[in-house]
Design a protein around this motif. Structure first.
Motif, PDB file in Angstrom:
ATOM      1  N   ASN A 151       0.853  -1.182   0.000  1.00  0.00           N
ATOM      2  CA  ASN A 151       0.000   0.000   0.000  1.00  0.00           C
ATOM      3  C   ASN A 151       0.893   1.238   0.000  1.00  0.00           C
ATOM      4  O   ASN A 151       0.853   2.065   0.885  1.00  0.00           O
ATOM      5  N   ILE A 152       1.747   1.306  -1.006  1.00  0.00           N
ATOM      6  CA  ILE A 152       2.732   2.389  -1.063  1.00  0.00           C
ATOM      7  C   ILE A 152       2.131   3.611  -1.741  1.00  0.00           C
ATOM      8  O   ILE A 152       1.461   3.502  -2.757  1.00  0.00           O
ATOM      9  N   SER A 153       2.389   4.782  -1.152  1.00  0.00           N
ATOM     10  CA  SER A 153       1.899   6.036  -1.749  1.00  0.00           C
ATOM     11  C   SER A 153       2.882   6.494  -2.819  1.00  0.00           C
ATOM     12  O   SER A 153       3.632   7.421  -2.615  1.00  0.00           O
ATOM     13  N   TRP A 154       2.857   5.830  -3.947  1.00  0.00           N
ATOM     14  CA  TRP A 154       3.854   6.097  -4.988  1.00  0.00           C
ATOM     15  C   TRP A 154       3.936   7.567  -5.375  1.00  0.00           C
ATOM     16  O   TRP A 154       5.013   8.133  -5.445  1.00  0.00           O
ATOM     17  N   THR A 155       2.783   8.159  -5.634  1.00  0.00           N
ATOM     18  CA  THR A 155       2.823   9.516  -6.201  1.00  0.00           C
ATOM     19  C   THR A 155       2.502  10.596  -5.167  1.00  0.00           C
ATOM     20  O   THR A 155       2.351  11.747  -5.530  1.00  0.00           O
ATOM     21  N   THR A 156       2.372  10.227  -3.889  1.00  0.00           N
ATOM     22  CA  THR A 156       2.051  11.261  -2.914  1.00  0.00           C
ATOM     23  C   THR A 156       3.078  11.348  -1.784  1.00  0.00           C
ATOM     24  O   THR A 156       3.120  12.341  -1.080  1.00  0.00           O
ATOM     25  N   ASP A 157       3.899  10.332  -1.598  1.00  0.00           N
ATOM     26  CA  ASP A 157       4.939  10.397  -0.577  1.00  0.00           C
ATOM     27  C   ASP A 157       6.130  11.167  -1.159  1.00  0.00           C
ATOM     28  O   ASP A 157       6.733  10.731  -2.140  1.00  0.00           O
ATOM     29  N   PRO A 158       6.466  12.313  -0.550  1.00  0.00           N
ATOM     30  CA  PRO A 158       7.537  13.143  -1.131  1.00  0.00           C
ATOM     31  C   PRO A 158       8.860  12.394  -1.283  1.00  0.00           C
ATOM     32  O   PRO A 158       9.667  12.736  -2.141  1.00  0.00           O
ATOM     33  N   LYS A 159       9.088  11.369  -0.440  1.00  0.00           N
ATOM     34  CA  LYS A 159      10.360  10.645  -0.537  1.00  0.00           C
ATOM     35  C   LYS A 159      10.398   9.737  -1.759  1.00  0.00           C
ATOM     36  O   LYS A 159      11.456   9.413  -2.284  1.00  0.00           O
ATOM     37  N   ILE A 160       9.237   9.265  -2.189  1.00  0.00           N
ATOM     38  CA  ILE A 160       9.181   8.281  -3.274  1.00  0.00           C
ATOM     39  C   ILE A 160       8.803   8.900  -4.607  1.00  0.00           C
ATOM     40  O   ILE A 160       9.290   8.489  -5.649  1.00  0.00           O
ATOM     41  N   VAL A 165       8.806   9.505 -10.756  1.00  0.00           N
ATOM     42  CA  VAL A 165       8.904  10.322 -11.965  1.00  0.00           C
ATOM     43  C   VAL A 165      10.176   9.947 -12.726  1.00  0.00           C
ATOM     44  O   VAL A 165      10.159   9.783 -13.952  1.00  0.00           O
ATOM     45  N   ALA A 166      11.275   9.766 -11.981  1.00  0.00           N
ATOM     46  CA  ALA A 166      12.537   9.400 -12.632  1.00  0.00           C
ATOM     47  C   ALA A 166      12.427   8.043 -13.325  1.00  0.00           C
ATOM     48  O   ALA A 166      12.949   7.857 -14.429  1.00  0.00           O
ATOM     49  N   VAL A 167      11.728   7.097 -12.692  1.00  0.00           N
ATOM     50  CA  VAL A 167      11.565   5.774 -13.300  1.00  0.00           C
ATOM     51  C   VAL A 167      10.879   5.893 -14.658  1.00  0.00           C
ATOM     52  O   VAL A 167      11.308   5.297 -15.647  1.00  0.00           O
ATOM     53  N   VAL A 168       9.824   6.700 -14.708  1.00  0.00           N
ATOM     54  CA  VAL A 168       9.120   6.875 -15.979  1.00  0.00           C
ATOM     55  C   VAL A 168      10.041   7.553 -16.999  1.00  0.00           C
ATOM     56  O   VAL A 168      10.076   7.172 -18.171  1.00  0.00           O
ATOM     57  N   GLY A 169      10.805   8.538 -16.525  1.00  0.00           N
ATOM     58  CA  GLY A 169      11.744   9.223 -17.410  1.00  0.00           C
ATOM     59  C   GLY A 169      12.782   8.251 -17.970  1.00  0.00           C
ATOM     60  O   GLY A 169      13.113   8.293 -19.156  1.00  0.00           O
ATOM     61  N   ILE A 170      13.286   7.377 -17.115  1.00  0.00           N
ATOM     62  CA  ILE A 170      14.277   6.395 -17.550  1.00  0.00           C
ATOM     63  C   ILE A 170      13.652   5.443 -18.560  1.00  0.00           C
ATOM     64  O   ILE A 170      14.181   5.202 -19.638  1.00  0.00           O
ATOM     65  N   TRP A 171      12.482   4.946 -18.199  1.00  0.00           N
ATOM     66  CA  TRP A 171      11.781   3.992 -19.056  1.00  0.00           C
ATOM     67  C   TRP A 171      11.557   4.581 -20.450  1.00  0.00           C
ATOM     68  O   TRP A 171      11.757   3.913 -21.453  1.00  0.00           O
ATOM     69  N   SER A 172      11.167   5.871 -20.509  1.00  0.00           N
ATOM     70  CA  SER A 172      10.855   6.403 -21.832  1.00  0.00           C
ATOM     71  C   SER A 172      12.099   6.762 -22.649  1.00  0.00           C
ATOM     72  O   SER A 172      12.011   6.855 -23.854  1.00  0.00           O
ATOM     73  N   ASP A 242      -0.597  14.630  -8.907  1.00  0.00           N
ATOM     74  CA  ASP A 242      -1.767  15.495  -8.791  1.00  0.00           C
ATOM     75  C   ASP A 242      -1.409  16.786  -8.053  1.00  0.00           C
ATOM     76  O   ASP A 242      -0.534  16.799  -7.199  1.00  0.00           O
ATOM     77  N   GLU A 243      -2.136  17.842  -8.404  1.00  0.00           N
ATOM     78  CA  GLU A 243      -1.899  19.150  -7.788  1.00  0.00           C
ATOM     79  C   GLU A 243      -2.110  19.114  -6.278  1.00  0.00           C
ATOM     80  O   GLU A 243      -1.544  19.912  -5.551  1.00  0.00           O
ATOM     81  N   SER A 244      -2.968  18.214  -5.808  1.00  0.00           N
ATOM     82  CA  SER A 244      -3.251  18.173  -4.376  1.00  0.00           C
ATOM     83  C   SER A 244      -2.406  17.117  -3.670  1.00  0.00           C
ATOM     84  O   SER A 244      -2.678  16.754  -2.543  1.00  0.00           O
ATOM     85  N   SER A 245      -1.370  16.631  -4.347  1.00  0.00           N
ATOM     86  CA  SER A 245      -0.505  15.626  -3.735  1.00  0.00           C
ATOM     87  C   SER A 245       0.507  16.278  -2.800  1.00  0.00           C
ATOM     88  O   SER A 245       1.026  17.347  -3.081  1.00  0.00           O
ATOM     89  N   ARG A 246       0.773  15.609  -1.674  1.00  0.00           N
ATOM     90  CA  ARG A 246       1.781  16.097  -0.743  1.00  0.00           C
ATOM     91  C   ARG A 246       3.121  16.273  -1.433  1.00  0.00           C
ATOM     92  O   ARG A 246       3.962  17.047  -1.013  1.00  0.00           O
ATOM     93  N   ALA A 247       3.324  15.455  -2.484  1.00  0.00           N
ATOM     94  CA  ALA A 247       4.643  15.401  -3.099  1.00  0.00           C
ATOM     95  C   ALA A 247       4.854  16.474  -4.154  1.00  0.00           C
ATOM     96  O   ALA A 247       5.943  16.597  -4.693  1.00  0.00           O
ATOM     97  N   VAL A 248       3.834  17.266  -4.410  1.00  0.00           N
ATOM     98  CA  VAL A 248       3.951  18.175  -5.555  1.00  0.00           C
ATOM     99  C   VAL A 248       5.121  19.144  -5.380  1.00  0.00           C
ATOM    100  O   VAL A 248       5.815  19.475  -6.337  1.00  0.00           O
ATOM    101  N   ARG A 249       5.400  19.533  -4.127  1.00  0.00           N
ATOM    102  CA  ARG A 249       6.512  20.466  -3.908  1.00  0.00           C
ATOM    103  C   ARG A 249       7.858  19.821  -4.194  1.00  0.00           C
ATOM    104  O   ARG A 249       8.821  20.493  -4.515  1.00  0.00           O
TER     105      ARG A 249
ATOM    106  N   SER B 246      -4.690   9.077  -0.787  1.00  0.00           N
ATOM    107  CA  SER B 246      -5.621   8.356  -1.663  1.00  0.00           C
ATOM    108  C   SER B 246      -6.442   9.333  -2.490  1.00  0.00           C
ATOM    109  O   SER B 246      -6.682   9.112  -3.666  1.00  0.00           O
ATOM    110  N   MET B 247      -6.871  10.417  -1.827  1.00  0.00           N
ATOM    111  CA  MET B 247      -7.729  11.358  -2.530  1.00  0.00           C
ATOM    112  C   MET B 247      -6.965  12.092  -3.628  1.00  0.00           C
ATOM    113  O   MET B 247      -7.542  12.479  -4.638  1.00  0.00           O
ATOM    114  N   ALA B 248      -5.652  12.271  -3.406  1.00  0.00           N
ATOM    115  CA  ALA B 248      -4.848  12.913  -4.453  1.00  0.00           C
ATOM    116  C   ALA B 248      -4.629  11.957  -5.611  1.00  0.00           C
ATOM    117  O   ALA B 248      -4.302  12.359  -6.715  1.00  0.00           O
ATOM    118  N   ASN B 249      -4.809  10.660  -5.355  1.00  0.00           N
ATOM    119  CA  ASN B 249      -4.624   9.661  -6.410  1.00  0.00           C
ATOM    120  C   ASN B 249      -5.845   9.500  -7.292  1.00  0.00           C
ATOM    121  O   ASN B 249      -5.728   9.268  -8.485  1.00  0.00           O
TER     122      ASN B 249
END
Lengths: 300, 427
Positions: A151-160, A165-172, A242-249, B246-249
């Motif tokens: 249950n990893i927060s892939w796109t919202t955990d600032p550490k991950i 994003v880098a993985v996708v960049g590498i892949w492409s 997403d704009e409302s993601s913790r990780a956006v910064r 979750s909501m941001a996802n």
């Protein structure tokens, strides 16, 4: 007399060749002037203006945008985000594509299939790639968490998130780099390896002492363009996070900031200052990369 | 040499700013129309087809998503190439009117017997006028209601909500679902930082707060009632929501449709996507809750608030076919066109009294929750100012921390009031 005649003939001939050459490159040059250089000049001018809506009522305000830029706490963060992305994306992508290129550069069954598969990401639209990855990364419904039972927060955990994003960049970028490296590999004459074998250098030794040096012009080109491309990162974080993601910064790149100010908030002048600043940064980095060229790049 | 050129070219490309621009050429026999909502395309197309048959002029629709739409329109406006007819919205209208990019419609309105501005929602008419000049005709209006997934309620044996519920009831029902569904990963409701118009804005106004002052000069985010409302969101509603991560996802409507949450607030413009879902029979609408300020157990005047908003039909000031464009807009906006729009389930009308058919536009799905609020509730026009886009962006991003730690809610509100005030000072 004879000599003179010959030389004259050759000059007119050269002239003709030159004329044709200019004619051939004209479309590109004109395109570059109109589509690239003119906007650069305009952007440069805008960076000294407080812009009105829709390009009307631009007023000259001198260096104010640049003063604001150096006070803006978002800029250093965006620089950090951009550089760490570039560092990871460029090194990993080149290392992996080099391994792949060496693997597919030999006679084996289905080698063209492999080459096609690795090249496929290159022909997909970046926006489409980002959308698909976004769903794969989805915390609740994504295939990654389902597959690993996590249950990893892939796109919202600032550490991950920035690594995702880098993985996708590498892949492409793998496919493109691989094809270029493959071209470089196939240009290396087989005799060198045969000679090395007689001297007892095989495998890893041959790779580091023959393959890498002879591949260095291609490597140099890939590193150079790769770094420039990575420093202009925009579409992947914009689409995946997403704009409302913790990780956006922690994923906002400099170009992302430029886009936000110029197009979402309607502050073209400040946006232009950001992008001109980035251009200077990229130029400086490019200059230093050029400096290192003589030290390790071998043109036969 | 070759390398040098290559490098030069690369740096040139590095420097080039992305100057987007789309060209829209309109021939004399075609009116180009740009909109941002795919849900509405088929209905509008039908009205437009009827108009085309009469007038012999083709209508060419272009549908984009919200962000692309405004980027395209702005680039088109800067380059002098706009679609003939397009939607206007409170978030950007003033900017476009100030720049003189919209056609002055006064003379057309005067000559057209079918259009009388008295017949439309005053908030929407006012929004699109400046110094006595009308720049857009109200196209529709929208309100907010609650939607719930019956399958989720049935599964956990929870009673369906009814129109006479308060925000406290909303929160406690959501919490009941969240408690019952904890093992299945099912949550009560969904409200993200960006759920403004169809989310926490409504609670702020129900509880007597405001986003922006009436004269649009100062922010209402530091008002006591506003902060109380946001604390209510943080303490009572967010605990029943999936994690902010979750909501941001995943968007809220997706979560409701897939049974991940049981209860959600959404706007009337979204009704069609629920109706089109495979499990449409699972969804039912109920009026937006009220806030029982005087605690007498019933909904008194002003206690039920719904944000409303209305789009407008505009014409580009430099359109080459303004007469045809007006004629098309007139067909969309006169009484018959507005009734047709409601019947087809496109949206509720901007013309007062033409929305009733919308309630029954989608077969078994009763949408009267959207029209009832007009009688027993207070409609609050969606807060806007010239640069709303800037402070709304700030809301979405700066509330993220408070969403993850509701004890920060008050400080965040004060901080947002400050940044919003400095934006308003620039306008």
């Amino acid at each position: 007399m004879n000599q003179k005649k010959k030389r004259m003939f050759s000059t007119t001939r050269q002239k003709k060749v030159a004329q044709t050459a200019y004619l051939m490159v004209a479309p590109t040059i004109i395109g570059l002037l109109i589509l690239n250089f003119y906007p650069i000049i305009q952007t440069f001018w805008l960076s000294f203006c407080k812009t009105g809506d829709f390009g009307l009522n631009n007023t000259f305000i001198g260096l104010k945008n640049y003063v604001d830029l150096f006070k803006d706490p978002e800029i250093p963060q965006a620089l950090i985000n951009t550089f760490r992305y570039a560092a990871v994306q460029v090194t990993v992508s080149i290392a992996l594509s080099l391994v792949l290129a060496v693997l597919v550069n030999r006679k084996m069954k289905g080698v063209t299939i492999y080459r096609t598969i690795y090249f496929l990401p290159m022909i997909c639209a970046p926006a489409a790639i980002a959308m698909v990855w976004r769903w794969m990364f989805n915390q609740d419904f994504g295939i990654l968490n389902k597959m690993f039972g996590t249950n990893i927060s892939w796109t919202t955990d600032p550490k991950i998130a920035w690594l995702c994003v880098a993985v996708v960049g590498i892949w492409s970028s793998l496919g493109y780099n691989m094809v270029l490296l493959l071209g470089g590999l196939q240009d290396i004459p087989k005799d060198y390896y045969e000679a090395a074998e007689i001297d007892g250098a095989t495998g890893i030794n041959a790779f580091f002492h023959i393959t890498i040096p002879l591949l260095s012009p291609t490597l140099f080109f890939i590193i150079q363009t790769g770094i420039i491309g990575a420093l202009q990162l925009f579409d992947l974080p914009y689409m995946i996070i997403d704009e409302s993601s913790r990780a956006v910064r922690s994923v906002k790149s400099v170009t992302y900031l430029f886009y936000q100010h110029s197009f979402e908030k309607g502050q073209r002048g400040y946006g232009s200052a950001i992008v001109i600043f980035m251009m200077v940064v990229i130029s400086i980095i490019t200059y230093f990369i050029q400096k290192t060229e003589k030290k390790w790049v071998h043109y036969n | 040499m070759k390398r040098r050129v290559m490098v030069l070219t690369c740096s040139a490309m590095a420097a080039a700013a992305i100057m987007g621009g789309s060209t829209m050429v309109s021939a004399a026999d075609t009116v180009s129309v740009a909109i941002w909502d795919n849900n509405q395309l088929s209905g509008l197309q039908e009205i437009a087809n009827e108009w085309s048959e009469e007038s012999g002029v083709d209508v060419e629709f272009q549908v984009m998503d919200w962000t692309t739409y405004w980027t395209m329109l702005e680039a088109g406006a800067s380059g002098g190439e706009m679609p003939d007819v397009f939607w206007m919205h409170s978030a950007n209208a003033q900017k476009y009117m100030d720049a003189g990019l919209l056609l002055d419609m006064n003379s057309y309105i005067e000559e057209d017997d079918a259009i009388d501005l008295e017949n439309y929602f005053p908030g929407i008419v006012e929004l699109y006028s400046q110094d006595g000049v009308q720049y857009a005709i109200p196209k529709d209006h929208d309100t907010i209601a609650a939607v719930y997934n019956k399958a989720v309620f049935d599964k956990y044996g929870i009673d369906y909500p009814t129109d006479d519920w308060t925000w406290e009831d909303f929160a406690s029902i959501a919490q009941q679902i969240a408690d019952a569904g904890a093992d299945d990963g099912v949550y009560g409701t969904y409200m993200n930082t960006g759920s403004n118009q169809s989310g926490w804005y409504n609670i702020i106004y129900a509880m007597g707060g405001e986003i922006i002052s009436e004269d649009k000069k100062s922010s209402g985010m530091d008002k006591e009632e506003t902060i109380a409302a946001m604390n209510f969101v943080g303490e009572k509603i967010l605990p029943a929501c999936p994690s902010q991560d979750s909501m941001a996802n995943t968007p809220g409507d997706t979560m409701l449709m897939s049974g991940k949450i049981g209860l959600y607030l959404d706007g009337s413009w979204m009704a069609k996507s629920y109706y089109d879902a495979d499990n449409a029979a699972d969804f039912a609408w109920v009026e937006i809750p009220y806030y029982d300020a005087n605690e007498n157990g019933q909904c008194d005047e002003g206690e039920r608030a719904s944000i409303y908003n209305g789009l407008g039909w505009s014409i580009a000031a430099n359109s080459s076919v303004p007469d045809e464009a007006w004629s098309l807009i007139s067909a969309f906006s006169d009484e018959a066109g507005q009734l047709r729009q409601s019947e087809l389930g496109v949206t509720m009308s901007g013309y007062i009294g033409c929305s009733e058919p919308f309630a029954n536009a989608f077969g078994d799905m009763d949408l009267s929750a959207f029209t009832k609020v007009e009688e027993d509730g207070r409609l609050v026009f969606r807060p806007y100012s010239k640069y709303s886009a800037r402070w709304e962006d700030d809301f979405t991003q700066k509330f993220i921390d408070a969403w993850n730690d509701p004890s920060l809610m008050e400080d965040t509100c004060l901080e947002l009031a400050e940044s919003m005030n400095s934006i308003l000072a620039e306008e």
